[in-house]
Design a protein around this motif. Structure first.
Motif, PDB file in Angstrom:
ATOM      1  N   ARG A 249       0.855  -1.190   0.000  1.00  0.00           N
ATOM      2  CA  ARG A 249       0.000   0.000   0.000  1.00  0.00           C
ATOM      3  C   ARG A 249       0.885   1.231   0.000  1.00  0.00           C
ATOM      4  NH1 ARG A 249      -2.143  -2.688   4.546  1.00  0.00           N
ATOM      5  NH2 ARG A 249      -4.247  -2.340   3.780  1.00  0.00           N
ATOM      6  N   GLY A 250       0.283   2.389  -0.191  1.00  0.00           N
ATOM      7  CA  GLY A 250       1.059   3.633  -0.178  1.00  0.00           C
ATOM      8  C   GLY A 250       0.660   4.605  -1.279  1.00  0.00           C
ATOM      9  N   GLY A 251      -0.039   4.100  -2.308  1.00  0.00           N
ATOM     10  CA  GLY A 251      -0.380   4.956  -3.444  1.00  0.00           C
ATOM     11  C   GLY A 251      -1.204   6.174  -3.046  1.00  0.00           C
ATOM     12  N   ARG A 252      -2.105   5.990  -2.088  1.00  0.00           N
ATOM     13  CA  ARG A 252      -2.964   7.103  -1.679  1.00  0.00           C
ATOM     14  C   ARG A 252      -2.155   8.230  -1.031  1.00  0.00           C
ATOM     15  NH1 ARG A 252      -6.932   5.877  -4.870  1.00  0.00           N
ATOM     16  NH2 ARG A 252      -8.491   4.400  -4.140  1.00  0.00           N
ATOM     17  N   ARG A 253      -0.938   7.899  -0.566  1.00  0.00           N
ATOM     18  CA  ARG A 253      -0.073   8.933   0.017  1.00  0.00           C
ATOM     19  C   ARG A 253       1.029   9.337  -0.958  1.00  0.00           C
ATOM     20  NH1 ARG A 253       2.678   6.532   4.099  1.00  0.00           N
ATOM     21  NH2 ARG A 253       1.836   4.473   3.606  1.00  0.00           N
ATOM     22  N   GLY A 254       0.951   8.847  -2.181  1.00  0.00           N
ATOM     23  CA  GLY A 254       1.955   9.231  -3.171  1.00  0.00           C
ATOM     24  C   GLY A 254       3.202   8.374  -3.150  1.00  0.00           C
TER      25      GLY A 254
END
Lengths: 279, 179
Positions: A249-254
């Motif tokens: 995960r991590g995409g939502r935080r760039g």
């Protein structure tokens, strides 16, 4: 009649005709930065998946699939344009859809990692499509009731398109899962390959929580999305892959994966080299 | 009294101008289905003319990414200009979403005449958002009328069409998908 007109006029208008007045006048719960962030997430998911699906053109297993994947990519691009235009208007800093698509760098993109995954083989692309369309259908279906009239309008239009995308993915998963030993092996492999990226779709956080009735709680989408996917896998004679050893995960935080830079380079370089180029 | 009389006269003029502007805009052909006008397809929504003669035209896309929309916008502006209405703005509205049920009876007939099997009713198919993709159960061949047809590909030459083939006359044909 006047009620109808009002609701029609509250819909999205194109970049050429920014509806700033509506953004100002709309009584909107929550702060604007949350709305911008949320709208970018929706728009970036659609934009990046559109770019990936477009890579299949001339490479799909059949001519009909070239056309189908291009059509699905086009629908997603249209959704992305509406959403990015609106994000730019809500932000109020003068950025239009092109500025947001072509002039942001990797860390500013808010899409989930699942949609930036390389296509893999056709089965892996269909595994990604099955999960993403199941999620996006449930999302847009609920977003039609958003307290934000523009998001509601985009969702009401898009949910009908995504119903076709979801059916397209399901038909292929059935055909491959219930096909030959090789197609079944590939389909099962595709499902395992995307499994670590599924959880992120359903992560709630402060942004979705802070927007109240404007946003849809991603956690609420897990059960109906899984039910749809499980139903298709059942009929296809496929197994739900075991819980992945790690979850990405991590995409939502760039925070994106290595492949994202290459994707953006391809998507953005023409516009950055020849700004405003069109044909 | 004088004021009221003036107001009524202005409203009357605006209404006439509005009807004229609507007739001009309604005549614009769809770039991908040129045998149909944007009015036949239900793409044209509201047309308003204000006191200063400025024309506002609302159009709605068939699909979110329909590339014809930009061409339609330009065509509407050109036509209005040709008819002495250069001061015009075209707005794209999304709500309520377009549906194939908005295609006029005349439009359905034109589609059939031009070899495109028209859509069945979409009504309710997405009404509650829970229904699956609308299935076309009886798509008749637009050439020979046979019901012995089958779908070759659900995504056809444009976003709004599927590719079908007739079992009797063996001709492939486009089918406008219910949406």
């Amino acid at each position: 009649m006047s009620g109808d007109t009002t609701s029609e006029r509250s819909g999205w208008r194109s970049a050429a005709e920014p509806s700033v007045e509506r953004v100002r006048s709309g009584a909107r719960p929550g702060d604007v930065s949350g709305l911008v962030e949320y709208t970018l997430r929706l728009g970036d998911d659609a934009l990046i998946l559109s770019q990936r699906l477009g890579e299949w053109i001339t490479r799909a297993p059949q001519l009909e699939e070239d056309v189908a994947l291009a059509n699905i990519a086009l629908d997603l691009l249209g959704q992305a344009r509406s959403l990015l235009t609106y994000a730019g208007e809500a932000e109020g800093a003068g950025r239009d859809e092109d500025a947001l698509a072509y002039w942001r760098d990797e860390r500013d993109f808010r899409n989930v990692l699942l949609v930036e995954r390389p296509n893999g083989d056709f089965a892996e692309t269909m595994a990604r499509q099955l999960w993403f369309t199941s999620y996006q259908y449930e999302l847009y279906d609920r977003l039609r009731a958003s307290a934000d009239p523009t998001l509601a309008a985009v969702a009401a239009k898009a949910v009908k398109e995504v119903a076709y995308h979801r059916d397209h993915a399901a038909q292929w998963v059935l055909r491959l899962g219930d096909g030959t030993d090789e197609s079944r092996r590939r389909m099962q492999g595709g499902l395992a390959a995307v499994a670590p990226y599924v959880d992120e779709l359903f992560d709630p956080d402060g942004v979705t929580g802070g927007l109240g009735a404007v946003a849809v709680d991603p956690a609420a989408l897990r059960e109906p999305s899984e039910r749809h996917v499980d139903g298709v896998l059942d009929r296809a004679g496929l197994e739900r892959p075991p819980e992945p050893a790690h979850v990405a995960r991590g995409g939502r935080r760039g925070l994106h994966t290595e492949v994202m830079g290459y994707l953006l380079a391809e998507m953005q370089h023409l516009h950055r080299s020849h700004e405003g180029a069109s044909w | 009294m004088v004021t009221r009389g003036t107001t009524t006269a202005t409203a009357g003029t605006t209404r006439t101008a509005e009807e004229r502007a609507r007739r001009v805009a309604a005549d614009v052909p769809d770039p991908e289905l040129p045998m149909l006008t944007i009015d036949d397809l239900g793409i044209l929504r509201e047309v308003h003319v204000d006191g200063s003669g400025h024309v506002d035209v609302d159009i709605t896309p068939t699909y979110s990414g329909c590339p014809a929309l930009e061409a339609i916008r330009a065509d509407v502006l050109t036509r209005l200009d040709e008819h002495g209405m250069p001061d015009a703005t075209v707005h794209v509205v999304l709500s309520p979403p377009w549906t194939t049920d908005r295609i006029s009876a005349d439009g359905i007939e034109k589609l059939r005449r031009h070899g495109i099997a028209p859509p069945g009713p979409a009504g309710g198919a997405h009404g509650d958002g829970r229904a699956p993709v609308p299935l076309a159960l009886t798509v008749r061949c637009p050439r020979c009328g046979s019901p012995d047809t089958r779908e070759l590909a659900r995504f056809g030459s444009t976003a709004c069409k599927a590719l079908w083939v007739c079992g009797d006359c063996a001709e492939p044909f486009d089918h406008l998908k219910a949406l």
